[in-house]
Design an enzyme around this catalytic site. Structure first.
Site, PDB file in Angstrom:
ATOM      1  N   GLU A 160      -0.541  -2.540   7.255  1.00  0.00           N
ATOM      2  CA  GLU A 160      -1.081  -3.884   7.066  1.00  0.00           C
ATOM      3  C   GLU A 160      -0.937  -4.351   5.613  1.00  0.00           C
ATOM      4  O   GLU A 160      -0.522  -5.477   5.340  1.00  0.00           O
ATOM      5  CB  GLU A 160      -2.562  -3.946   7.450  1.00  0.00           C
ATOM      6  N   HIS A 194      -0.769   1.502   3.668  1.00  0.00           N
ATOM      7  CA  HIS A 194      -0.962   1.272   5.100  1.00  0.00           C
ATOM      8  C   HIS A 194      -0.029   0.142   5.546  1.00  0.00           C
ATOM      9  O   HIS A 194       0.323  -0.737   4.750  1.00  0.00           O
ATOM     10  CB  HIS A 194      -2.397   0.858   5.388  1.00  0.00           C
TER      11      HIS A 194
END
Length: 142
Positions: free
Chosen positions: A48, A46
Site C-alpha cells: 500500500e 508494504h
C-alpha cells in the site's frame, strides 16, 4: 482487484509475503506495487505504501482524493493511516486479517477523522486468502 492479486503473486515469486496493491483514478490504473520488505530491508515497504508513493509522484500531489485503492489483504494500521492521510476515497480489500485492527478503528465511535473512507472487504477473498495461506504453509514446511 485482479491487478493487485497479480502483484501479490509477484511478491510470492520474489519470496515476499504475497500482498499486492493497485490504485485507480476514474477507473484508470495509476500505480501498483507489492510487498518488498525483505528485498528493501525496510519495515515500511508494504504494498500500500509503495503504491501510494508511486501515485503521489504520478499525480504530483499528496492528495489522492478521487482515487480507489485495492489491496489483497486488509491493511495494517500503518497502511490505513497512509490511506487516510492521502485522502483516498475508497479502500477495497480481499482477505480479512484477524490481526488487523482496521475494522475496529474505522467503526470506533471515538473516530474523529477529518476524512471519510469508503471501505469494502471480501473482494476475491478466497483467492487472496488461499495465496497467503499457501505461502505461510510452504514457509513452515521449509
Amino acid at each position: 482487484m485482479k491487478i493487485a492479486f497479480e502483484e501479490a503473486k509477484k511478491a510470492e515469486r520474489e519470496g515476499e509475503v504475497p500482498i499486492g496493491s493497485a490504485i485507480f483514478l476514474n477507473g484508470k490504473l495509476i500505480s501498483k506495487a507489492h510487498n518488498l520488505r525483505e528485498r528493501k530491508k525496510r519495515s515500511t515497504a508494504h504494498a500500500e505504501i509503495l503504491a501510494i508513493d508511486k501515485a503521489c509522484k504520478k499525480l504530483k500531489s499528496w492528495r489522492l482524493e478521487q482515487c480507489e485503492i485495492y489491496v489483497t489483504l486488509e491493511p495494517c494500521l500503518m497502511c490505513l493511516g497512509a490511506i487516510i492521510n492521502s485522502r483516498i476515497k475508497k479502500l477495497v480489500f480481499g482477505a480479512s486479517d484477524s490481526k488487523s485492527e482496521t475494522k475496529t478503528f474505522l467503526h470506533s465511535k471515538d473516530n474523529s477523522l477529518n476524512h471519510n473512507l469508503i471501505v469494502e472487504g471480501g473482494v476475491m477473498q478466497e483467492e487472496c486468502s488461499n495465496l497467503l495461506k499457501n505461502f505461510f504453509k510452504q514457509a513452515r514446511e521449509n
